[in-house]
Motif scaffolding. Structure first.
Motif, PDB file in Angstrom:
ATOM      1  N   ARG A  74      28.754 -15.023  -4.827  1.00  0.00           N
ATOM      2  CA  ARG A  74      28.433 -14.628  -6.026  1.00  0.00           C
ATOM      3  C   ARG A  74      28.967 -15.621  -7.408  1.00  0.00           C
ATOM      4  N   PHE A  75      30.217 -16.068  -7.021  1.00  0.00           N
ATOM      5  CA  PHE A  75      30.780 -17.102  -7.749  1.00  0.00           C
ATOM      6  C   PHE A  75      29.959 -18.457  -7.544  1.00  0.00           C
ATOM      7  N   LEU A  76      29.771 -18.708  -6.321  1.00  0.00           N
ATOM      8  CA  LEU A  76      29.100 -20.026  -6.245  1.00  0.00           C
ATOM      9  C   LEU A  76      27.721 -20.065  -6.779  1.00  0.00           C
ATOM     10  N   ALA A  77      26.979 -18.872  -6.889  1.00  0.00           N
ATOM     11  CA  ALA A  77      25.683 -19.069  -7.330  1.00  0.00           C
ATOM     12  C   ALA A  77      25.902 -19.309  -9.061  1.00  0.00           C
ATOM     13  N   LEU A  78      26.922 -18.536  -9.505  1.00  0.00           N
ATOM     14  CA  LEU A  78      27.204 -18.804 -10.974  1.00  0.00           C
ATOM     15  C   LEU A  78      27.541 -20.046 -11.175  1.00  0.00           C
ATOM     16  N   TRP A  79      28.512 -20.654 -10.465  1.00  0.00           N
ATOM     17  CA  TRP A  79      29.103 -21.683 -10.479  1.00  0.00           C
ATOM     18  C   TRP A  79      27.869 -23.196 -10.481  1.00  0.00           C
ATOM     19  N   LEU A  80      26.825 -22.708  -9.597  1.00  0.00           N
ATOM     20  CA  LEU A  80      25.737 -23.946  -9.647  1.00  0.00           C
ATOM     21  C   LEU A  80      25.011 -23.686 -11.105  1.00  0.00           C
ATOM     22  N   LEU A  81      24.827 -22.727 -11.359  1.00  0.00           N
ATOM     23  CA  LEU A  81      23.939 -22.542 -12.755  1.00  0.00           C
ATOM     24  C   LEU A  81      24.894 -23.327 -13.858  1.00  0.00           C
TER      25      LEU A  81
END
Length: 127
Positions: A74-81
């Protein structure tokens, strides 16, 4: 978990992250790395440190650390955005105003994104 406690920890950890991110970005671009990959490299360095520190301290509850692969996904998805937004803003600044202004703009960009990030991390990642 107290919003004030979380907020103060998030700010302190965020300042450390920003220092790492900014130093890597400035160092890489000074060595000739283009702005986009240098920004991503800086954010990766800050991200790894931030995920661990925020999961261990900021959003932990009574010694219950908030880490693990599901949270990291979940963190990675937010970080990518957020990295896409950061990279767009920093690279646009470098393109139109020059690298020195991009160096100055990066902390401002990351500070603005941090406010959004705190709310999203608290609600969706470290819940």
């Amino acid at each position: 978990m107290s919003l004030i406690r979380q907020g103060s920890h998030f700010i302190l950890i965020g300042l450390v992250q920003l220092g790492v991110d900014w130093a890597v970005f400035v160092g890489a671009t000074a060595l000739g790395v283009p702005t986009v990959p240098a920004n991503v490299l800086g954010r990766v360095c800050g991200m790894l440190l931030g995920f661990w520190l925020n999961g261990r301290y900021t959003f932990a509850a009574d010694g219950d650390h908030r880490l693990g692969w599901a949270r990291f996904a979940r963190f990675l998805a937010l970080w990518l955005l957020l990295t896409a937004v950061s990279t767009l803003l920093v690279s646009t600044t470098a393109q139109h105003l020059g690298l020195a202004y991009a160096w100055l703009a990066k902390p401002v960009v990351e500070g603005g994104l941090a406010a959004v990030s705190f709310l999203l991390l608290r609600r969706f990642v470290y819940r």
